[in-house]
Design a protein around this motif. Structure first.
Motif, PDB file in Angstrom:
ATOM      1  N   GLN A 119       0.851  -1.188   0.000  1.00  0.00           N
ATOM      2  CA  GLN A 119       0.000   0.000   0.000  1.00  0.00           C
ATOM      3  C   GLN A 119       0.890   1.243   0.000  1.00  0.00           C
ATOM      4  OE1 GLN A 119      -3.111  -0.124   3.081  1.00  0.00           O
ATOM      5  NE2 GLN A 119      -2.554  -2.262   3.447  1.00  0.00           N
ATOM      6  N   THR A 120       0.535   2.212  -0.829  1.00  0.00           N
ATOM      7  CA  THR A 120       1.249   3.485  -0.822  1.00  0.00           C
ATOM      8  C   THR A 120       0.243   4.613  -0.609  1.00  0.00           C
ATOM      9  OG1 THR A 120       1.090   3.775  -3.226  1.00  0.00           O
ATOM     10  CG2 THR A 120       3.032   2.616  -2.388  1.00  0.00           C
ATOM     11  N   PHE A 121       0.712   5.661   0.054  1.00  0.00           N
ATOM     12  CA  PHE A 121      -0.130   6.804   0.390  1.00  0.00           C
ATOM     13  C   PHE A 121       0.578   8.074  -0.072  1.00  0.00           C
ATOM     14  CE2 PHE A 121      -0.471   3.388   3.448  1.00  0.00           C
ATOM     15  CZ  PHE A 121      -1.827   3.116   3.456  1.00  0.00           C
ATOM     16  N   SER A 122      -0.071   8.814  -0.971  1.00  0.00           N
ATOM     17  CA  SER A 122       0.498  10.033  -1.539  1.00  0.00           C
ATOM     18  C   SER A 122      -0.407  11.212  -1.216  1.00  0.00           C
ATOM     19  CB  SER A 122       0.670   9.903  -3.056  1.00  0.00           C
ATOM     20  OG  SER A 122       1.501   8.807  -3.379  1.00  0.00           O
ATOM     21  N   PRO A 123       0.172  12.357  -0.836  1.00  0.00           N
ATOM     22  CA  PRO A 123      -0.642  13.536  -0.510  1.00  0.00           C
ATOM     23  C   PRO A 123      -1.501  13.961  -1.694  1.00  0.00           C
ATOM     24  CG  PRO A 123       1.647  13.838   0.178  1.00  0.00           C
ATOM     25  CD  PRO A 123       1.610  12.605  -0.658  1.00  0.00           C
ATOM     26  N   GLY A 124      -2.814  14.119  -1.456  1.00  0.00           N
ATOM     27  CA  GLY A 124      -3.718  14.570  -2.498  1.00  0.00           C
ATOM     28  C   GLY A 124      -4.234  13.477  -3.413  1.00  0.00           C
ATOM     29  N   PHE A 125      -3.862  12.219  -3.137  1.00  0.00           N
ATOM     30  CA  PHE A 125      -4.292  11.113  -3.991  1.00  0.00           C
ATOM     31  C   PHE A 125      -4.886  10.006  -3.131  1.00  0.00           C
ATOM     32  CE2 PHE A 125      -1.125  13.342  -6.439  1.00  0.00           C
ATOM     33  CZ  PHE A 125      -1.641  13.334  -7.735  1.00  0.00           C
ATOM     34  N   ALA A 126      -5.659   9.144  -3.778  1.00  0.00           N
ATOM     35  CA  ALA A 126      -6.216   7.984  -3.091  1.00  0.00           C
ATOM     36  C   ALA A 126      -5.123   6.943  -2.870  1.00  0.00           C
ATOM     37  CB  ALA A 126      -7.360   7.392  -3.916  1.00  0.00           C
ATOM     38  N   PRO A 127      -5.261   6.078  -1.856  1.00  0.00           N
ATOM     39  CA  PRO A 127      -4.249   5.034  -1.636  1.00  0.00           C
ATOM     40  C   PRO A 127      -4.127   4.100  -2.832  1.00  0.00           C
ATOM     41  CG  PRO A 127      -5.687   5.264   0.281  1.00  0.00           C
ATOM     42  CD  PRO A 127      -6.304   6.079  -0.813  1.00  0.00           C
TER      43      PRO A 127
END
Length: 252
Positions: A174-182
């Motif tokens: 799983q990756t988490f980016s600011p302003g985007f969905a996982p």
């Protein structure tokens, strides 16, 4: 003694520097209670090590491993790490054995027989690692992203992330980016090979607009086209209470 000689000796005594006072004896550093140098802790660790040795020699490798874990929690001894690896070997836990040997090799072992132990540890890791482990690397398109692999991590790590010795198997990345969905994907790490996961920036889905029909349902009176039969019946005017024996009573 002539007066001149006395004067000379007196002047000489005044000229010579006074003898330096003896240096104070260094005080031993205070031992912090509960530290590895605390005599009570050392006694406890030694008891764990003695019991682990007896259990290992008797063939109780599980029991020996438990005692070594107790010792490991209190002190950082290279031989303890080596013995943990040996117990894991005897129990057939090759992945744990490789991990313990790696930890052992990361420490400095200056005890008797260290060269032989280090050689065995390196040879075991070199023999087993290609059959048990692969590599996993994760990259992210957005700066400030994080990555989480549940089976390998306690908490998310900064992306990009790379591990060269991952037990072969299937993992959910799983990756988490600011302003985007996982971004979520499953990946299989084969033994002896490395896998690269290039995460994608997934747009956040827009919120659905409120439907006009839902608004009408919430406020039936707002629609003038609604048939009279579907409208709520009008409530009769509330009757004025009457007075009886000093009480206000509504008439039903």
């Amino acid at each position: 003694m002539p007066l001149l000689s006395c004067a000379v000796l007196t002047a000489l005594a005044l000229w010579l520097p006074a003898a330096a006072p003896p240096a104070p004896r260094a005080q031993p550093a205070a031992v912090k209670p509960g530290s590895a140098e605390d005599p009570r802790v050392r006694k406890k660790v030694q008891a764990y090590l003695d019991l682990a040795g007896d259990l290992f020699r008797s063939g109780d490798f599980e029991g020996a491993l438990a005692e070594l874990r107790r010792a490991e929690a209190l002190t950082d001894l290279a031989v303890v790490r080596y013995n943990i690896a040996r117990c894991s070997e005897e129990l057939g836990r090759e992945v744990d054995a490789v991990g313990a040997f790696d930890k052992y090799l990361a420490l400095t072992d200056t005890t008797a027989g260290a060269a032989d132990r280090q050689k065995r540890a390196r040879e075991t890791v070199a023999r087993l690692a290609p059959k048990l482990f692969g590599g996993l690397e994760v990259t992210c398109p957005v700066e400030g992203s994080s990555v989480f692999v549940m089976e390998l991590m306690q908490a998310p790590a900064t992306c990009p992330w790379k591990a060269e010795k991952v037990p072969a198997g299937t993992y959910e990345v799983q990756t988490f980016s600011p302003g985007f969905a996982p971004f979520v994907t499953k990946v299989t790490v084969p033994p002896g090979k490395s896998v690269l996961v290039a995460a994608q920036a997934v747009p956040v889905p827009p919120s659905p607009p409120a439907a006009a029909a839902d608004k009408d349902k919430a406020d039936p009176a707002a629609s003038s086209d609604q048939p009279a039969s579907a409208r709520e019946p009008e409530q009769p005017a509330k009757a004025k209470p009457i007075s009886e024996n000093g009480y206000n009573v509504s008439v039903f």
